[in-house]
Design an enzyme around this catalytic site. Structure first.
Site, short mmCIF file in Angstrom:
data_model
loop_
_atom_site.label_atom_id
_atom_site.label_comp_id
_atom_site.label_asym_id
_atom_site.label_seq_id
_atom_site.Cartn_x
_atom_site.Cartn_y
_atom_site.Cartn_z
N HIS A 189 -35.19 -5.74 -10.10
CA HIS A 189 -35.30 -6.75 -9.05
C HIS A 189 -34.57 -6.43 -7.75
O HIS A 189 -34.67 -7.17 -6.79
CB HIS A 189 -34.87 -8.13 -9.57
CG HIS A 189 -33.43 -8.22 -9.99
ND1 HIS A 189 -32.78 -9.43 -10.13
CD2 HIS A 189 -32.51 -7.28 -10.32
CE1 HIS A 189 -31.54 -9.22 -10.53
NE2 HIS A 189 -31.36 -7.93 -10.66
N HIS A 190 -33.84 -5.31 -7.69
CA HIS A 190 -33.23 -4.89 -6.42
C HIS A 190 -34.15 -3.96 -5.64
O HIS A 190 -33.83 -3.60 -4.50
CB HIS A 190 -31.89 -4.19 -6.67
CG HIS A 190 -30.87 -5.04 -7.36
ND1 HIS A 190 -30.54 -6.31 -6.91
CD2 HIS A 190 -30.12 -4.82 -8.46
CE1 HIS A 190 -29.61 -6.82 -7.71
NE2 HIS A 190 -29.35 -5.95 -8.66
N ALA A 191 -35.26 -3.55 -6.24
CA ALA A 191 -36.20 -2.65 -5.57
C ALA A 191 -37.28 -3.43 -4.85
O ALA A 191 -37.78 -4.44 -5.36
CB ALA A 191 -36.83 -1.70 -6.59
N ASN A 232 -32.81 -9.42 -4.77
CA ASN A 232 -33.06 -9.27 -3.34
C ASN A 232 -34.24 -8.36 -3.01
O ASN A 232 -34.82 -8.47 -1.92
CB ASN A 232 -31.81 -8.73 -2.64
CG ASN A 232 -31.42 -7.34 -3.13
OD1 ASN A 232 -31.40 -7.07 -4.32
ND2 ASN A 232 -31.09 -6.46 -2.20
#
Length: 366
Positions: A189-191, A232
């Site tokens: 989920h940070h990609a 993010n």
């Protein structure tokens, strides 16, 4: 992707041999030609691969008995380098073994999707090019591996993550067929489509959303992100997209602290080491009841286990029982609203998490 990895290794070795031979037989400065070749060949093979690779239809030819998605190659074993990072890169195998010890039903084994498919779903060509260089990969996985050949990192690190990303997309299709599915990896989920970070390379959550929109004609998708960290990456991708509804519970005192991405969140709850199991579950139930609307068509559930007590990066205090109750609550609400749900394992940075994950998944299988 196997052909791409082969070509990557071929040109890496060729450029090294060129540098050695030119330096030995011509001059020391001539070996710089080998280095130059090493720097420019990714441009050549990237352009060729992007042109030649076609979009493929995502088909499940044989429906599994249970919609669990797993491949042995999800696990990252990069000659021991993975041990430098707190992430348990082999937890997928351990969770799978735990499930198989009690349920013998057939699962689904994904294949790696083509480059053309990833480009169709929105992945940036420029981002893919930058991933050819180990110096850039080092910034994404937060390890000093810039001295290693890009080909080595691709075969040992990027390809397992890309296979897991493909597994997330196949699992989304399974969830539409079966009502639910669990990919025993993913949740990066940070990609985003244009970059990564925090040990997240490929934006599987965004790619799943784009697959559901472009290939399945869905219009209202909700992301329930209960990992201890802010999601993010996909939030940046959907800053201007009101059709994607984002519920994100995370510890706002830790990485990544992306205030711009926060603007995409529709429902936020702060979670930290002072949050008890009871408070946590109550907040989840209250917000799911409030925000899960009847017209929502699909749930992507990012089920990070780094909210558990003792996790070195989550800084939360949820018990294994609390983790299991959390997953049960989310699945019950999806079933109550009759919304297909895809669960991704996401973060979790201590080996103790693995058993809790396996037990939680076992309770979810009908």
């Amino acid at each position: 992707m196997q052909l791409y990895t082969f070509l990557d290794w071929f040109f890496t070795i060729a450029s090294a041999l060129m540098a050695i031979l030119l330096g030995y037989y011509v001059s020391g400065s001539a070996c710089l030609l080998g280095l130059l070749f090493y720097l420019i060949y990714p441009f050549i093979i990237e352009c060729s691969y992007n042109i030649l690779s076609e979009q493929e239809e995502i088909i499940i030819r044989k429906m599994p008995e249970i919609p669990i998605v797993y491949h042995e190659n999800y696990n990252i074993t990069a000659c021991g380098i993975e041990k430098w990072h707190p992430f348990d890169s082999c937890k997928y195998r351990n969770v799978y073994k735990q499930i198989r010890s009690r349920i013998k039903a057939q699962h689904f084994t994904p294949s790696m999707l083509s480059r053309g498919t990833l480009l169709y779903l929105g992945l940036s060509r420029w981002y893919l090019l930058k991933m050819c260089y180990s110096a850039y990969i080092s910034t994404l996985i937060e390890l000093p591996v810039f001295f290693l050949p890009g080909a080595f990192l691709r075969s040992s690190l990027l390809d397992p993550m890309l296979l897991a990303t493909s597994g997330s997309i196949y699992a989304a299709k399974l969830a539409l067929e079966k009502g639910w599915a669990i990919n025993l990896s993913g949740g990066y989920h940070h990609a985003s489509l244009n970059g990564g970070g925090g040990f997240c390379i490929y934006p599987d959550i965004t790619l799943v959303v784009n697959y559901l929109k472009k290939c399945q004609n869905l219009n209202k998708i909700v992301i329930v992100d209960l990992d201890a960290h802010q999601g993010n990456g996909y939030e940046r991708d959907f800053l201007q997209d009101s059709s994607v509804y984002i519920i994100d519970f995370y510890n706002s005192y830790i990485y990544p602290g992306d205030h711009e991405a926060e603007q995409a969140i529709n429902c936020f709850e702060h979670v930290d080491r002072n949050t008890t199991d009871e408070q946590y579950i109550t907040r989840i139930q209250r917000n799911l009841e409030k925000h899960l609307q009847d017209d929502m068509e699909f749930i992507i559930y990012n089920a990070g286990s780094d909210i558990m007590a003792g996790d070195p990066l989550g800084n939360c205090c949820i018990s294994p029982a609390g983790l299991q109750k959390r997953d049960e609550v989310v699945f019950k609400w999806a079933n109550h609203k009759k919304i297909p749900i895809l669960m991704l394992l996401s973060g979790g940075y201590q080996k103790e998490n693995t058993y809790a994950i396996g037990e939680s998944i076992l309770q979810l299988i009908p």
